[in-house]
Write an enzyme that holds these catalytic residues in place. Structure first.
Site, short mmCIF file in Angstrom:
data_model
loop_
_atom_site.label_atom_id
_atom_site.label_comp_id
_atom_site.label_asym_id
_atom_site.label_seq_id
_atom_site.Cartn_x
_atom_site.Cartn_y
_atom_site.Cartn_z
N ILE A 1 15.94 -8.40 6.86
CA ILE A 1 17.08 -7.72 7.46
C ILE A 1 18.19 -7.68 6.41
O ILE A 1 18.53 -8.71 5.82
CB ILE A 1 17.55 -8.45 8.73
CG1 ILE A 1 16.47 -8.32 9.82
CG2 ILE A 1 18.89 -7.90 9.22
CD1 ILE A 1 16.73 -9.13 11.06
N HIS B 1 8.94 3.07 8.73
CA HIS B 1 8.72 2.13 9.83
C HIS B 1 7.50 2.58 10.64
O HIS B 1 7.37 3.77 10.92
CB HIS B 1 9.97 2.06 10.72
CG HIS B 1 9.82 1.10 11.85
ND1 HIS B 1 9.87 -0.27 11.66
CD2 HIS B 1 9.57 1.29 13.16
CE1 HIS B 1 9.67 -0.87 12.82
NE2 HIS B 1 9.49 0.05 13.74
N MET C 1 10.43 -6.65 4.30
CA MET C 1 10.57 -7.25 5.63
C MET C 1 11.75 -8.22 5.71
O MET C 1 11.62 -9.33 6.22
CB MET C 1 9.26 -7.95 6.02
CG MET C 1 8.04 -7.04 5.96
SD MET C 1 8.20 -5.53 6.94
CE MET C 1 7.75 -6.17 8.54
N GLU D 1 1.24 7.07 6.96
CA GLU D 1 2.40 6.60 6.18
C GLU D 1 2.21 7.01 4.71
O GLU D 1 3.15 7.43 4.04
CB GLU D 1 2.54 5.08 6.26
CG GLU D 1 2.93 4.57 7.64
CD GLU D 1 3.18 3.06 7.65
OE1 GLU D 1 3.80 2.54 6.71
OE2 GLU D 1 2.74 2.40 8.61
N SER E 1 0.83 -1.22 0.00
CA SER E 1 0.00 0.00 0.00
C SER E 1 0.86 1.26 0.00
O SER E 1 0.46 2.28 -0.59
CB SER E 1 -0.98 0.00 1.18
OG SER E 1 -0.32 0.22 2.39
C1 GAR Z 1 3.93 -0.68 6.66
O1 GAR Z 1 3.20 -0.38 7.83
C2 GAR Z 1 5.40 -0.36 6.87
O2 GAR Z 1 5.62 0.78 7.67
C3 GAR Z 1 5.90 -1.60 7.56
O3 GAR Z 1 5.25 -2.64 6.89
C4 GAR Z 1 3.98 -2.18 6.42
C5 GAR Z 1 3.90 -2.51 4.95
O4 GAR Z 1 2.63 -2.22 4.44
N1 GAR Z 1 7.32 -1.70 7.51
C6 GAR Z 1 8.06 -2.21 8.51
O5 GAR Z 1 7.59 -2.71 9.51
C7 GAR Z 1 9.57 -2.14 8.30
N2 GAR Z 1 10.27 -2.39 9.50
P1 GAR Z 1 2.42 -2.05 2.87
O6 GAR Z 1 3.02 -3.30 2.23
O7 GAR Z 1 0.94 -2.00 2.70
O8 GAR Z 1 3.12 -0.80 2.41
#
Ligand code: GAR
Length: 216
Positions: A91, A108, A89, A173, A16
């Protein structure tokens, strides 16, 4: 004719944030989306918008170094000016991070340095924090750490569930990340030798909860 700066976006799932970047029609070229998972929903979203979407499956590599090497190989085919982690996701190894030093951004879902790692919303609720949010930062070898570019703050209500809080943070975000990329594309972000980020212009705190805000 000036050439617009370019990015490659790395995802692992829903995508997203990547869609928010694509839909913001920023003055930059999104050259490709790369996922470490072939079932990432975001891949189809990217393809349906005409963006090349590639998979580098981490399960096919014996070590993190091997995977990061393959990922770097895939990214380098596109020669982006910036690599944008958007829900990626994995490392990353210090070697990979150093290679992209100053050219690697992450978002994040917490107000770093609070709650690095996973389950940030659950942990925020467990701690009883009154405000929570998200952070865009340059990436360093330490997990969810590095020079902070911008943060967005949301209230935490007594009746909140993890899902409600996650939704409230995610909608910011989608405001914050495009705004940061807009500043970067306009040449307004500077990483100082001391590892601080300067945003050119007068930082403004606006009703969006983002600081510096999109109102800037
Ligand atoms: C988001 O909330 C992002 O901030 C988080 O994963 C989600 C991805 O959502 N990222 C982390 O936790 C990185 N450490 P999305 O695939 O819908 O953008």
């Amino acid at each position: 004719m000036t050439v617009m700066p370019s990015v490659v976006v790395l995802i692992s799932g829903r995508g997203s944030n990547m869609v928010a970047l694509l839909d913001a029609h920023l003055p930059l070229r999104i050259l490709a989306v790369i996922s470490n998972r072939s079932d990432a929903q975001g891949l189809e979203q990217a393809r349906s918008r005409g963006i090349p979407a590639e998979v580098v499956d981490h399960r096919l590599y014996a070590t993190r170094e091997d995977f990061d090497g393959a990922l770097q190989g895939c990214i380098s085919r596109f020669q982006p000016d910036m690599v944008v982690l958007a829900g990626f996701m994995r490392i990353l190894t210090p070697g990979f991070v150093r290679h992209y030093e100053g050219r690697l951004l992450n978002i994040h879902p917490s107000l770093l340095p609070a709650f690095p790692g996973l389950d940030t919303h659950r942990r925020a609720l467990a701690e009883g924090v009154r405000v929570h949010g998200c952070t865009v930062h340059f990436v360093t070898p330490e997990l969810d750490h590095g020079p902070i570019v911008a943060q967005a703050v949301v209230p935490v209500f007594p009746e909140d569930t993890e899902a409600l809080l996650a939704h409230r943070v995610l909608s910011l975000e989608h405001v914050l990340y495009p705004q940061v990329l807009r500043w970067w594309a306009a040449g307004r972000l500077r990483l100082t030798p001391e590892g601080r980020v300067e945003v050119a212009g007068r930082p403004a705190w606006g009703p969006s909860g983002c600081y510096p805000g999109p109102e800037q």
